[in-house]
Design an enzyme around this catalytic site. Structure first.
Site, short mmCIF file in Angstrom:
data_model
loop_
_atom_site.label_atom_id
_atom_site.label_comp_id
_atom_site.label_asym_id
_atom_site.label_seq_id
_atom_site.Cartn_x
_atom_site.Cartn_y
_atom_site.Cartn_z
N THR A 132 -61.98 78.21 -20.32
CA THR A 132 -62.77 77.70 -21.44
C THR A 132 -61.83 77.17 -22.51
OG1 THR A 132 -64.26 78.32 -23.24
CG2 THR A 132 -62.92 80.09 -22.33
N GLY A 133 -62.28 76.13 -23.18
CA GLY A 133 -61.44 75.57 -24.24
C GLY A 133 -61.47 74.06 -24.21
N GLY A 146 -61.24 70.97 -22.83
CA GLY A 146 -61.26 70.63 -21.42
C GLY A 146 -60.23 69.60 -20.99
N ARG A 193 -69.10 62.08 -20.96
CA ARG A 193 -67.83 62.82 -20.92
C ARG A 193 -67.99 64.07 -20.04
NH1 ARG A 193 -66.30 68.28 -22.61
NH2 ARG A 193 -64.05 68.26 -22.90
N VAL A 194 -67.03 64.32 -19.18
CA VAL A 194 -67.03 65.53 -18.36
C VAL A 194 -65.74 66.29 -18.64
CG1 VAL A 194 -66.98 66.44 -16.00
CG2 VAL A 194 -68.47 64.51 -16.55
N GLY A 195 -65.85 67.57 -18.91
CA GLY A 195 -64.66 68.39 -19.19
C GLY A 195 -64.12 69.04 -17.93
N ASP A 196 -63.40 70.11 -18.12
CA ASP A 196 -62.73 70.79 -17.00
C ASP A 196 -63.65 71.67 -16.15
OD1 ASP A 196 -62.96 72.37 -19.39
OD2 ASP A 196 -61.70 73.88 -18.44
N THR A 214 -68.72 77.91 -23.82
CA THR A 214 -68.90 77.86 -22.37
C THR A 214 -69.00 79.29 -21.82
OG1 THR A 214 -67.68 75.82 -22.24
CG2 THR A 214 -67.58 77.19 -20.29
N1 ASP Z 1 -64.03 73.52 -21.50
C1 ASP Z 1 -65.30 73.00 -21.91
C2 ASP Z 1 -65.24 71.51 -21.94
O1 ASP Z 1 -64.22 70.96 -22.28
C3 ASP Z 1 -65.72 73.46 -23.27
C4 ASP Z 1 -65.56 74.93 -23.54
O2 ASP Z 1 -64.99 75.68 -22.78
O3 ASP Z 1 -66.07 75.36 -24.56
O4 ASP Z 1 -66.23 70.87 -21.67
#
Ligand code: ASP
Length: 290
Positions: free
Chosen positions: A208-209, A211, A186-189, A158
């Site tokens: 990032t990470g 989510g 799916r939707v992340g953070d 990200t």
């Molecule tokens: N945080 C993002 C998600 O979960 C992915 C990422 O940061 O790499 O969609």
């Protein structure tokens, strides 16, 4: 004036290690784009947008062209942009056609709605002049390979930017293709204001990470609450990552406060990061691994 960027927390895959110079050049270009905008009088919102547009264009980062693929091989992208002074926010989720999702998020800053999803978000972006692509055009050979090899679980990518401008205003922007192999829908953070992205009068943060853990931790807003209570930025950022860990996830964040202090911790093996500060005119680029 300060700009901080990230290009994702995770572990560096072999191909990213081999193409380290390209990644570094892309990070430097993103910082240069934001710095030039600021020097030309742009505000923090425009600077973060410039940095993210640049990173969305680079195919090795997981945003825009080159975004991670869903389990069915399609691309679903999300982005958010938040303006600190008035807490104006715009976000899109699961867009498939908007070439630069961060531009769709920026257009929403002036709308009544904060978050639009899917086709309607693409249509909104198109109506505001954002370039549209055929969905298949976002799919790169590299991401197809990654999906087939199931390497996804450990690599992120990200992109995000936070900025303090010359007026003292803060802004935060984040853009992602989500996680490789994620189920469609799916939707992340990233596009969730207060989870992956936040800016107010005191601090701007882009996460990032993993989510789901950032969502459960309310990560970005938690950082802002700690800073507002007077907790030192670095300590607050560490506390947020501890809370994310307690919620079962790893990752990183970049943050800048109204005093120009920066934090950019991560709990994954690596996070690609860069900082530009006006004072001293120095561009610092970091690509850390531990
Ligand atoms: N945080 C993002 C998600 O979960 C992915 C990422 O940061 O790499 O969609």
């Amino acid at each position: 004036m300060v700009v901080v960027i990230h290009a994702g927390a995770g572990s560096l895959s072999d191909d990213l290690r081999e193409r380290e110079v390209e990644c570094r050049v892309a990070l430097e270009a993103a910082l240069a784009s934001a710095a030039t905008a600021l020097r030309d009088g742009a505000d923090a919102v425009a600077a973060t947008r410039c940095a993210v547009v640049e990173m969305e264009s680079f195919p090795l980062f997981n945003a825009g062209y080159g975004a991670a693929l869903c389990s069915d091989g399609t691309v679903e992208m999300s982005a958010a942009l938040m303006r600190g002074p008035d807490q104006g926010a715009g976000a899109v989720a699961a867009v498939t056609r908007t070439r630069h999702p961060i531009l769709a998020a920026e257009a929403l800053l002036e709308a009544e709605q904060v978050l639009l999803i899917g086709e309607r978000a693409d249509a909104y972006a198109a109506a505001h002049g954002a370039e549209q692509w055929e969905p298949s055009r976002f799919v790169t050979e590299r991401q197809l390979r990654r999906l087939h090899e199931h390497l996804a679980l450990h690599e992120h990518g990200t992109v995000g930017a936070v900025c303090l401008d010359s007026t003292g205003a803060l802004a935060a922007a984040t853009s992602t293709g989500g996680r490789t192999g994620q189920p469609p829908g799916r939707v992340g953070d990233t596009p969730l204001i207060g989870a992956g992205t936040w800016a107010d009068a005191h601090v701007a943060v882009s996460c990032t990470g993993e989510g789901e853990a950032f969502i459960r931790a309310g990560a970005a807003r938690l950082l802002a609450a700690l800073v507002e209570r007077g907790v030192d930025l670095g300590a607050a950022a560490d506390t947020v990552l501890e809370e994310v860990a307690r919620c079962g996830g790893r990752g990183g964040l970049i943050a800048v406060n109204a005093r120009g202090e920066v934090a950019m911790p991560f709990s994954t093996p690596a996070m690609q990061r860069g900082v530009w500060r006006e004072r001293g005119g120095v561009v610092v680029e970091e690509r850390s691994e531990r």
